[in-house]
Design a protein around this motif. Sequence first.
Motif, PDB file in Angstrom:
ATOM      1  N   ALA A   1      70.800  85.465  14.424  1.00 50.77           N
ATOM      2  CA  ALA A   1      71.681  84.309  14.299  1.00 50.77           C
ATOM      3  C   ALA A   1      70.963  83.246  13.485  1.00 50.77           C
ATOM      4  N   ALA A   2      71.746  82.420  12.776  1.00 46.22           N
ATOM      5  CA  ALA A   2      71.185  81.350  11.955  1.00 46.22           C
ATOM      6  C   ALA A   2      71.721  80.003  12.418  1.00 46.22           C
ATOM      7  N   PHE A   3      70.944  78.962  12.168  1.00 45.96           N
ATOM      8  CA  PHE A   3      71.285  77.612  12.611  1.00 45.96           C
ATOM      9  C   PHE A   3      70.892  76.609  11.528  1.00 45.96           C
ATOM     10  N   TRP A   4      71.634  75.504  11.485  1.00 45.15           N
ATOM     11  CA  TRP A   4      71.253  74.382  10.629  1.00 45.15           C
ATOM     12  C   TRP A   4      70.259  73.489  11.374  1.00 45.15           C
ATOM     13  N   LEU A   5      69.245  73.020  10.655  1.00 45.17           N
ATOM     14  CA  LEU A   5      68.270  72.077  11.189  1.00 45.17           C
ATOM     15  C   LEU A   5      68.262  70.830  10.309  1.00 45.17           C
ATOM     16  N   ARG A   6      67.740  69.745  10.849  1.00 41.91           N
ATOM     17  CA  ARG A   6      67.531  68.535  10.068  1.00 41.91           C
ATOM     18  C   ARG A   6      66.062  68.143  10.156  1.00 41.91           C
ATOM     19  N   ALA A   7      65.425  67.991   8.991  1.00 46.00           N
ATOM     20  CA  ALA A   7      64.063  67.484   8.971  1.00 46.00           C
ATOM     21  C   ALA A   7      64.085  65.978   9.241  1.00 46.00           C
ATOM     22  N   GLN A   8      62.926  65.420   9.464  1.00 41.11           N
ATOM     23  CA  GLN A   8      62.828  64.001   9.798  1.00 41.11           C
ATOM     24  C   GLN A   8      63.386  63.100   8.704  1.00 41.11           C
ATOM     25  N   ASP A   9      63.366  63.563   7.454  1.00 36.26           N
ATOM     26  CA  ASP A   9      63.913  62.768   6.348  1.00 36.26           C
ATOM     27  C   ASP A   9      65.347  63.148   6.024  1.00 36.26           C
TER      28      ASP A   9
END
Length: 309
Positions: free
Chosen positions: A17-25
């Motif tokens: 399975a794949a997921f979206w992530l958000r980096a600190q910026d």
Amino acid sequence: MEPAPLHSLANGPESGAAFWLRAQDDVRLRMAYWPGGAKGTVLLFPGRTEYIEKYGPAALELGARGFSTVTLDWRGQGLADRLLPNGTVGHVESFADYQRDVTALMDAVADLGIGQPLFLLAHSMGGAIGLRALTTGLPVRAATFSAPMWDIRFPPFLWPVAWGLSAGSRALGLGARFAPGTAGESYVTDIAFDDNALTNDPDMYAWLRSHIRDCPELALAGPSLGWLHEALREGRALSRLPSPGLPALTFLGGAETIVSPGAIRNRMRRWPGGRLHFLPGVKHEPMMDTPATRATVFDETAALFGAQT
């Protein structure tokens, strides 16, 4: 975390399975998780131009040896946010930004309750990112590197040219331009198999070509002058650091023409508990080479990791 696409062309374990992530910026990244291993989880750090789907077969190999796999699309490639209006240019403002991506991935590993212990398997540019992460406390028990980009291979007389040109481009605001001699399209579609520097396996090369044909949004072309300057700076900085205090194995092909064999040999000579495995005739991508080479890489990687569980 929101679900993200994971294309079937990955040919990985069905449980992925794949997921979206958000980096600190606030840069959006994509990660994938192939569960199922009882011996722990491998953090697989890809190289420049690469994307999650390319490592489906690696996840199968690791799964067959008892390990789950986590990987990601670095910023600027795969389905992660591209950083320039021309998204075909491989670019990053600073190599330190990749550590933001590592932090986002590790936060996701914790949030998903992914099985411990953790191990690192890093290829090419991922090897530079991985070595830097190890020096700042990446919580893994052992690491394997595949043709790590601890420096870029240039003839000695071109080194000052590459350094001066890339540094000058940043000063003049030209860092987003393609580095000289690089193409404006994906390497695997631009270069015929007989001339390629990646693999000796024609079926694997054809499979990689099919990815760009079927999912052109995964394609990335040559690096920017800014990326080149950052890569050279990071290679110089890493060379001055001591080796981490954990077991490590590095694979280097005898036909390597992309990263610096000298930098790899120098690092592994001063890595206590480290071992260099030289692969005669193998090109830049041991994990994408012939079946015999792939088996060697994954068997020895699993043996190293298994000894630390």
